[in-house]
Scaffold this motif. Sequence first.
Motif, PDB file in Angstrom:
ATOM      1  N   ASP B 151       0.819  -1.078   0.042  1.00  0.00           N
ATOM      2  CA  ASP B 151       0.123   0.015  -0.040  1.00  0.00           C
ATOM      3  C   ASP B 151       0.666   1.216  -0.084  1.00  0.00           C
ATOM      4  O   ASP B 151       0.753   1.972   0.906  1.00  0.00           O
ATOM      5  CB  ASP B 151      -0.970  -0.099   1.229  1.00  0.00           C
ATOM      6  N   VAL B 182       4.668  -0.098 -13.950  1.00  0.00           N
ATOM      7  CA  VAL B 182       3.830  -1.506 -14.141  1.00  0.00           C
ATOM      8  C   VAL B 182       2.345  -0.842 -14.377  1.00  0.00           C
ATOM      9  O   VAL B 182       1.879  -0.357 -13.215  1.00  0.00           O
ATOM     10  CB  VAL B 182       4.100  -2.636 -13.100  1.00  0.00           C
ATOM     11  N   ASN B 183       1.705  -1.262 -15.361  1.00  0.00           N
ATOM     12  CA  ASN B 183       0.513  -0.846 -15.656  1.00  0.00           C
ATOM     13  C   ASN B 183      -0.379  -1.715 -16.284  1.00  0.00           C
ATOM     14  O   ASN B 183       0.165  -2.628 -16.883  1.00  0.00           O
ATOM     15  CB  ASN B 183       0.541   0.508 -16.458  1.00  0.00           C
ATOM     16  N   ILE B 184      -1.517  -1.607 -16.513  1.00  0.00           N
ATOM     17  CA  ILE B 184      -2.527  -2.578 -17.334  1.00  0.00           C
ATOM     18  C   ILE B 184      -2.928  -2.266 -18.480  1.00  0.00           C
ATOM     19  O   ILE B 184      -4.004  -2.636 -19.360  1.00  0.00           O
ATOM     20  CB  ILE B 184      -3.524  -2.818 -16.570  1.00  0.00           C
ATOM     21  N   GLY B 191      -4.877   2.494 -15.473  1.00  0.00           N
ATOM     22  CA  GLY B 191      -4.059   2.262 -14.177  1.00  0.00           C
ATOM     23  C   GLY B 191      -5.000   2.211 -12.856  1.00  0.00           C
ATOM     24  O   GLY B 191      -6.463   2.900 -13.170  1.00  0.00           O
ATOM     25  N   ASN B 192      -4.520   1.943 -12.004  1.00  0.00           N
ATOM     26  CA  ASN B 192      -5.398   2.106 -10.398  1.00  0.00           C
ATOM     27  C   ASN B 192      -5.175   3.266  -9.959  1.00  0.00           C
ATOM     28  O   ASN B 192      -4.383   4.257 -10.675  1.00  0.00           O
ATOM     29  CB  ASN B 192      -5.295   0.831  -9.432  1.00  0.00           C
ATOM     30  N   ALA B 193      -5.618   3.649  -8.880  1.00  0.00           N
ATOM     31  CA  ALA B 193      -5.438   5.144  -8.346  1.00  0.00           C
ATOM     32  C   ALA B 193      -3.999   5.255  -8.019  1.00  0.00           C
ATOM     33  O   ALA B 193      -3.588   6.533  -8.519  1.00  0.00           O
ATOM     34  CB  ALA B 193      -6.336   4.934  -7.023  1.00  0.00           C
ATOM     35  N   VAL B 195      -1.143   4.133  -9.450  1.00  0.00           N
ATOM     36  CA  VAL B 195      -0.711   4.290 -10.840  1.00  0.00           C
ATOM     37  C   VAL B 195      -0.884   5.557 -11.386  1.00  0.00           C
ATOM     38  O   VAL B 195      -0.176   6.515 -11.834  1.00  0.00           O
ATOM     39  CB  VAL B 195      -0.739   3.249 -11.888  1.00  0.00           C
ATOM     40  N   GLU B 215       3.158  -2.787 -19.664  1.00  0.00           N
ATOM     41  CA  GLU B 215       2.566  -3.903 -19.248  1.00  0.00           C
ATOM     42  C   GLU B 215       3.520  -5.260 -19.001  1.00  0.00           C
ATOM     43  O   GLU B 215       4.503  -5.554 -19.285  1.00  0.00           O
ATOM     44  CB  GLU B 215       1.603  -4.547 -20.600  1.00  0.00           C
ATOM     45  N   VAL B 233       2.594  -5.771  -5.879  1.00  0.00           N
ATOM     46  CA  VAL B 233       2.630  -6.207  -7.235  1.00  0.00           C
ATOM     47  C   VAL B 233       3.954  -6.799  -7.513  1.00  0.00           C
ATOM     48  O   VAL B 233       3.908  -7.719  -8.436  1.00  0.00           O
ATOM     49  CB  VAL B 233       2.132  -4.935  -8.282  1.00  0.00           C
TER      50      VAL B 233
END
Lengths: 341, 341
Positions: B151, B182-184, B191-193, B195, B215, B233
């Motif tokens: 976190d 690292v991202n999607i 990305g998430n919050a 990223v 990725e 991650v």
Amino acid sequence: MSEITRVALDAMGGDNAPSEIIKGAIDAVGREKNLKVFLVGQEEAIQKELQNTTYPKDQIEIIHASEVIETAEPPVNAIRRKKDSSIVVSMNMVKKGEADAVVSAGSTGAVLVGGQVLVGRIKGVERPPLAPLLPTKTGVSLLIDCGANVDARPSHLVQFAKMGSIYMEHVMGIRNPKVAIVNIGAEEEKGNALVKSTFPLLKECKDINFIGSIEAREIPHGMADVIVCEAFVGNVILKLYEGVGAVLVSKIKDSMMTTLKTKIGALLVKPALKKTLKSFDASEYGGAPLLGLRGLVVKTHGSSKAKEISNSIIQCITFKNQGINEKISECIQKKEENLED
Amino acid sequence: MSEITRVALDAMGGDNAPSEIIKGAIDAVGREKNLKVFLVGQEEAIQKELQNTTYPKDQIEIIHASEVIETAEPPVNAIRRKKDSSIVVSMNMVKKGEADAVVSAGSTGAVLVGGQVLVGRIKGVERPPLAPLLPTKTGVSLLIDCGANVDARPSHLVQFAKMGSIYMEHVMGIRNPKVAIVNIGAEEEKGNALVKSTFPLLKECKDINFIGSIEAREIPHGMADVIVCEAFVGNVILKLYEGVGAVLVSKIKDSMMTTLKTKIGALLVKPALKKTLKSFDASEYGGAPLLGLRGLVVKTHGSSKAKEISNSIIQCITFKNQGINEKISECIQKKEENLED
């Protein structure tokens, strides 16, 4: 049991559309009588592919859709604007009850958005997860969620666990599937805030076989049948799986081409090696279902060939015959009632 | 430049302690003159291993530590209570300036806690990341962070990027290392919050070569030199890497043992294959540094053999000679000043 399953197939989606998609449809209707496939897309292009092929005319029907959603298009805009695209038309067929399922190798984003917005969620389902099958040492595991909605809540993960468990038991035929949550250690107190909050909720679930945490190292060994995680982590797992596999295989192939001796050796091991690598290739197992929708949406790889398309269509038949959505609905509703107690 | 580097080596840590650890120390001092290794642990056990070996006596010294921290022990408690354990004694040597670095194959948790609590952070460093090297198609990449603190905040990730960049440039010799998060997906808005908040901060950093998102699929291809992510991650990536590799290799080996033909083939390809698999084995590249500490702490695999221990010790020399901590301190302080502007 022998009701006909109707599949709206996105004939324009994926790198090999429409040719391989249509081949997949013809293969599927050859394998299954109680199946109707709607080839959704540009009629002219589809007709051209169907020329010179033989197939049972009553099992395949063309539904014209003039537009195509490209992979690079922002999904929400694409779904909103391209009302006559193969993806939107397919989704609407399920919405209107004209088809039971959609199979698409097209834009993942558009399929996810279309599924949620057009097909809609089963009552009580908070977030529909995308759940691909991962090849493992012993078989396959369901990785749930790999969708586009990240930053999940614990209640989402609990629903993923339940839906994944139903899918693995009734579509894949694994009795009492083992459910695990992705974590960075085996102990309950390990993990990030999300995992720590979700763990006790999963432990309380009576309708799943929760075995605790799974470390990423154990996933390829097949230690769990349903692997629960939020979508960011799921995407990382899915894509790294593909990446490590691809690089390792290419390095091994290169190493076998270095000398005459290794080249001869390579010829001798090639057939066995090919079979092994195939068993570790996710596309052998059909597409990824988007679960929790009023209907079924299956996303296949963008690079899908006829075999994956055909397998994904057949998957839809099992899904319907096993009443997966009724089972999901019942399981989620039950939870809702429990909460109200 | 030719100052002596002093390494406190945890002689009791890891599956192969003390035998392989001590062999690693002897190998390292054989390779480097400007090196002193303190073998920290139970004197009797260490003496026994050193019997019948020859080594330069002025380069190896035993420091007795009566206790051993086991892998299963809760790290915080272990560090607090076992004051005379090999890990605590080693860390305290760095704290007191008696050693420059600690190398340990022992409990990851205890090494991380010990590093933070006993060695202490460089001024301005918010969180010291554990940064292992991942083998790729083209070489190695630094995966930062794989530690125990999950976190993370965006400011942590920015510091990881800077520290990782310094390490890859000055220890691994990669000029202007490419840094990615690292991202999607490749787009900035994905990305998430975490990223999404971190991405613009990394873009603003003038002292790193930020190339954007990566990725997970691209990681094994070696698309970036420094791969930034939060520790949950990072742990998933590191462990999945090992897991997929191990399972795939074991499946390939099995497939080569199925018939007489494949067995003969296997004999012919074996040496080349072995070399390839070795290049994809993380332990070839030494241990993972815990960066941002007032000293260097290197965590090697629990299964480390002499070679990894030796490589990790040699790594400490480069780290010291290149003034990595001075460079980190300067880079982080500069940021602090900028913020105060």
